[in-house]
Design a protein around this motif. Structure first.
Motif, PDB file in Angstrom:
ATOM      1  N   THR A 145       0.827  -1.207   0.000  1.00  0.00           N
ATOM      2  CA  THR A 145       0.000   0.000   0.000  1.00  0.00           C
ATOM      3  C   THR A 145       0.863   1.259   0.000  1.00  0.00           C
ATOM      4  O   THR A 145       0.525   2.262  -0.635  1.00  0.00           O
ATOM      5  N   GLU A 146       1.988   1.208   0.705  1.00  0.00           N
ATOM      6  CA  GLU A 146       2.930   2.339   0.711  1.00  0.00           C
ATOM      7  C   GLU A 146       3.444   2.624  -0.699  1.00  0.00           C
ATOM      8  O   GLU A 146       3.550   3.781  -1.126  1.00  0.00           O
ATOM      9  N   TYR A 147       3.746   1.564  -1.439  1.00  0.00           N
ATOM     10  CA  TYR A 147       4.227   1.736  -2.815  1.00  0.00           C
ATOM     11  C   TYR A 147       3.123   2.314  -3.696  1.00  0.00           C
ATOM     12  O   TYR A 147       3.370   3.183  -4.541  1.00  0.00           O
ATOM     13  N   MET A 148       1.891   1.849  -3.493  1.00  0.00           N
ATOM     14  CA  MET A 148       0.767   2.389  -4.255  1.00  0.00           C
ATOM     15  C   MET A 148       0.587   3.871  -3.968  1.00  0.00           C
ATOM     16  O   MET A 148       0.323   4.671  -4.873  1.00  0.00           O
ATOM     17  N   ALA A 149       0.724   4.263  -2.692  1.00  0.00           N
ATOM     18  CA  ALA A 149       0.606   5.673  -2.329  1.00  0.00           C
ATOM     19  C   ALA A 149       1.692   6.501  -3.007  1.00  0.00           C
ATOM     20  O   ALA A 149       1.442   7.626  -3.480  1.00  0.00           O
ATOM     21  N   TYR A 150       2.892   5.952  -3.082  1.00  0.00           N
ATOM     22  CA  TYR A 150       3.999   6.639  -3.765  1.00  0.00           C
ATOM     23  C   TYR A 150       3.684   6.829  -5.244  1.00  0.00           C
ATOM     24  O   TYR A 150       3.901   7.921  -5.800  1.00  0.00           O
ATOM     25  N   LYS A 151       3.157   5.788  -5.897  1.00  0.00           N
ATOM     26  CA  LYS A 151       2.830   5.877  -7.319  1.00  0.00           C
ATOM     27  C   LYS A 151       1.726   6.898  -7.581  1.00  0.00           C
ATOM     28  O   LYS A 151       1.698   7.535  -8.625  1.00  0.00           O
ATOM     29  N   LEU A 152       0.817   7.032  -6.610  1.00  0.00           N
ATOM     30  CA  LEU A 152      -0.291   7.981  -6.762  1.00  0.00           C
ATOM     31  C   LEU A 152       0.077   9.375  -6.257  1.00  0.00           C
ATOM     32  O   LEU A 152      -0.757  10.273  -6.268  1.00  0.00           O
ATOM     33  N   ARG A 198       0.287  10.821   0.357  1.00  0.00           N
ATOM     34  CA  ARG A 198       1.089  10.878   1.573  1.00  0.00           C
ATOM     35  C   ARG A 198       1.695   9.522   1.919  1.00  0.00           C
ATOM     36  O   ARG A 198       1.084   8.483   1.692  1.00  0.00           O
ATOM     37  N   SER A 199       2.883   9.559   2.491  1.00  0.00           N
ATOM     38  CA  SER A 199       3.516   8.329   2.965  1.00  0.00           C
ATOM     39  C   SER A 199       2.705   7.742   4.105  1.00  0.00           C
ATOM     40  O   SER A 199       2.154   8.463   4.938  1.00  0.00           O
ATOM     41  N   LEU A 200       2.627   6.407   4.126  1.00  0.00           N
ATOM     42  CA  LEU A 200       1.846   5.733   5.168  1.00  0.00           C
ATOM     43  C   LEU A 200       2.713   5.264   6.332  1.00  0.00           C
ATOM     44  O   LEU A 200       2.224   4.611   7.249  1.00  0.00           O
ATOM     45  N   ALA A 209       5.060   2.937   6.610  1.00  0.00           N
ATOM     46  CA  ALA A 209       4.907   1.488   6.719  1.00  0.00           C
ATOM     47  C   ALA A 209       5.835   0.877   7.766  1.00  0.00           C
ATOM     48  O   ALA A 209       5.448  -0.052   8.479  1.00  0.00           O
ATOM     49  N   LEU A 210       7.047   1.397   7.890  1.00  0.00           N
ATOM     50  CA  LEU A 210       8.004   0.838   8.855  1.00  0.00           C
ATOM     51  C   LEU A 210       7.492   0.983  10.278  1.00  0.00           C
ATOM     52  O   LEU A 210       7.500   0.021  11.061  1.00  0.00           O
ATOM     53  N   TYR A 211       7.024   2.181  10.616  1.00  0.00           N
ATOM     54  CA  TYR A 211       6.544   2.425  11.980  1.00  0.00           C
ATOM     55  C   TYR A 211       5.260   1.648  12.255  1.00  0.00           C
ATOM     56  O   TYR A 211       5.058   1.128  13.360  1.00  0.00           O
ATOM     57  N   VAL A 212       4.389   1.573  11.254  1.00  0.00           N
ATOM     58  CA  VAL A 212       3.152   0.807  11.422  1.00  0.00           C
ATOM     59  C   VAL A 212       3.477  -0.663  11.659  1.00  0.00           C
ATOM     60  O   VAL A 212       2.843  -1.332  12.485  1.00  0.00           O
ATOM     61  N   SER A 213       4.482  -1.174  10.955  1.00  0.00           N
ATOM     62  CA  SER A 213       4.874  -2.579  11.114  1.00  0.00           C
ATOM     63  C   SER A 213       5.330  -2.868  12.539  1.00  0.00           C
ATOM     64  O   SER A 213       4.963  -3.897  13.127  1.00  0.00           O
ATOM     65  N   PHE A 214       6.121  -1.951  13.098  1.00  0.00           N
ATOM     66  CA  PHE A 214       6.542  -2.128  14.491  1.00  0.00           C
ATOM     67  C   PHE A 214       5.339  -2.084  15.434  1.00  0.00           C
ATOM     68  O   PHE A 214       5.279  -2.819  16.428  1.00  0.00           O
TER      69      PHE A 214
END
Length: 338
Positions: A101-108, A111-113, A115-120
Motif C-alpha cells: 500500500t505504501e508503494y501504491m501511495a507513492y505511485k499515486l 502521503r507516505s503511510l 509502513a516501517l513504523y506501522v509494522s513495528f
C-alpha cells in the motif's frame, strides 16, 4: 497506476472485508462471544464509512482507519478466543500488505503511510495479545473443533490477501520498470528507439560479422518543412516517416539518431541497398497529408557494411560520410560508395 484503478481495487477489497465481518459476526453468535458480537457492529460501520472515503479519494484516511481497526479487531478476537482460532495470523498479512500500500501511495503521489513504523506497531500489538493469552488464557473457552476450522479459514484468508497484494505489487513494479525502460530506450515522438539504445545495440554486435549493415538516413530539407508548414507539421512528418520505416524495414532495429536523422541496423537482411531503395521510393511517392494539402518528402540514405574488426564509431562514421556525400550530390538517393 491511476487513481481510478486504485479506487476500483479498494472498493473490491473493502467489500470482501465487509462480507467477512458479517460472516464472523454470525460465527461469534454461534460460539456465544457477546463482546465480539457487539464489537462487530462498529466494525460494520467502519467499512461502510470506508466506501465514502474511497469515493472522496481520501485513501490515506481509509488505509489508516482500516489498519487501526483490523489490528484492534484481530487483538480483541485473539484475547477473547485464544490464538488457536488463528485471528492473530492477520498480523502476518498486514505488514507486507502495508508495504504494498505504501508503494501504491507513492505511485499515486499521495502521503507516505509510514509502513516501517506501522509494522513495528502491529508487531507490538501481536506480542501483547498473544502474550496475554499465553499467560492468562482466552476470555471465552469454546469448542476446539471450531478452533481448528477457523484456524484453517483464517489462514486461507490471510494467504489470499498476501497472494493478491504481493502479486499486485509485483505487477506494478514490472509495469514501472517497463515504462522506465521505454523512456530510456524509445523516442517519445516517433516511438522508434533512441540513440542511447542503438549505441548499446551496436556495441553488442559481433565485430567479426561482415554481413551486418547500418544505414544512416536524413530527411531532405527538413528545415524548410518546419519553416513553411510549422513545427507541428514537422512533427507529423517525423511520425509518418517513422511508421513507414517500421513497415518497410520490419527486420531492422531503427533509431531516431537526432533531429531528422535515423539509423538502421540489420543482421538479417541480405540486400541492404535494395531494402533502403524500397524505403526511399515509398517515401518519395507518398506525400504526407497536412491540413488541406500535402507535404512532399524525400530522404537520403548512406549504407555501410561492417568491415572485419571495425569499431562501432568508425562504422557509424562511414555511414554518415556516405549520407552526406548523397546530401551534397543531389539528395533523394541511396549511397553505398563515395
Amino acid at each position: 497506476m491511476s487513481m481510478a484503478a486504485a479506487k476500483k481495487m479498494t472498493y473490491g477489497v473493502n467489500t470482501v472485508i465487509l462480507l467477512l465481518v458479517f460472516g464472523l459476526g454470525y460465527f461469534f453468535c454461534r460460539v456465544n462471544a457477546p463482546f465480539l458480537i457487539y464489537f462487530s457492529i462498529p466494525t460494520v460501520v467502519v467499512y461502510l464509512v470506508g466506501y465514502y472515503l474511497i469515493a472522496k479519494e481520501l485513501l490515506h484516511i481509509y488505509v489508516w482507519l482500516v489498519y487501526i481497526w483490523i489490528t484492534l479487531y484481530m487483538s480483541m478476537a485473539t484475547v477473547c478466543l485464544g490464538y488457536s482460532y488463528g485471528f492473530h495470523l492477520y498480523c502476518f498479512s498486514m505488514i507486507p500488505v502495508m508495504y504494498a500500500t505504501e508503494y501504491m501511495a507513492y505511485k499515486l503521489e499521495r502521503r507516505s503511510l509510514r509502513a516501517l513504523y506501522v509494522s513495528f506497531g502491529i508487531e507490538a500489538v501481536y506480542l501483547i495479545c498473544t502474550g496475554y493469552v499465553s499467560v492468562v488464557g482466552p476470555i471465552y473457552e469454546r469448542d476446539q473443533e471450531l478452533a481448528a476450522f477457523f484456524w484453517i479459514f483464517n489462514a486461507i484468508i490471510v494467504f489470499g490477501f498476501l497472494i493478491f497484494y504481493i502479486n499486485y505489487l509485483i505487477k506494478m513494479v514490472i509495469s514501472s520498470e517497463e515504462k522506465l525502460r521505454e523512456m530510456a530506450q524509445v523516442d517519445r515522438l516517433t516511438k522508434l528507439y533512441n540513440r542511447h539504445y542503438m549505441i548499446n545495440r551496436l556495441d553488442e554486435a559481433s565485430s567479426n560479422s561482415e554481413t551486418d549493415f547500418i544505414a544512416m538516413a536524413d530527411i531532405d530539407k527538413f528545415k524548410n518543412i518546419n519553416d513553411t508548414y510549422g513545427h507541428a507539421a514537422g512533427d507529423e512528418v517525423l511520425r509518418v516517416i517513422a511508421n513507414t520505416m517500421k513497415s518497410i524495414c520490419s527486420d531492422c532495429d531503427i533509431a531516431r539518431w537526432g533531429g531528422e536523422e535515423f539509423l538502421f541496423y540489420s543482421e538479417k537482411c541480405k540486400n541492404g541497398k535494395e531494402l533502403m531503395e524500397k524505403l526511399r521510393k515509398k517515401i518519395e511517392t507518398t506525400p504526407i497529408s497536412w491540413e488541406d494539402g500535402e507535404i512532399p518528402v524525400t530522404i537520403t540514405i548512406g549504407i555501410s557494411m561492417r568491415k572485419k574488426n571495425q569499431s562501432v564509431d568508425d562504422w557509424i562514421k562511414d555511414a554518415d560520410e556516405k549520407l552526406y556525400y548523397g546530401k551534397n550530390n543531389g539528395r533523394n538517393r541511396v549511397v553505398t560508395q563515395k
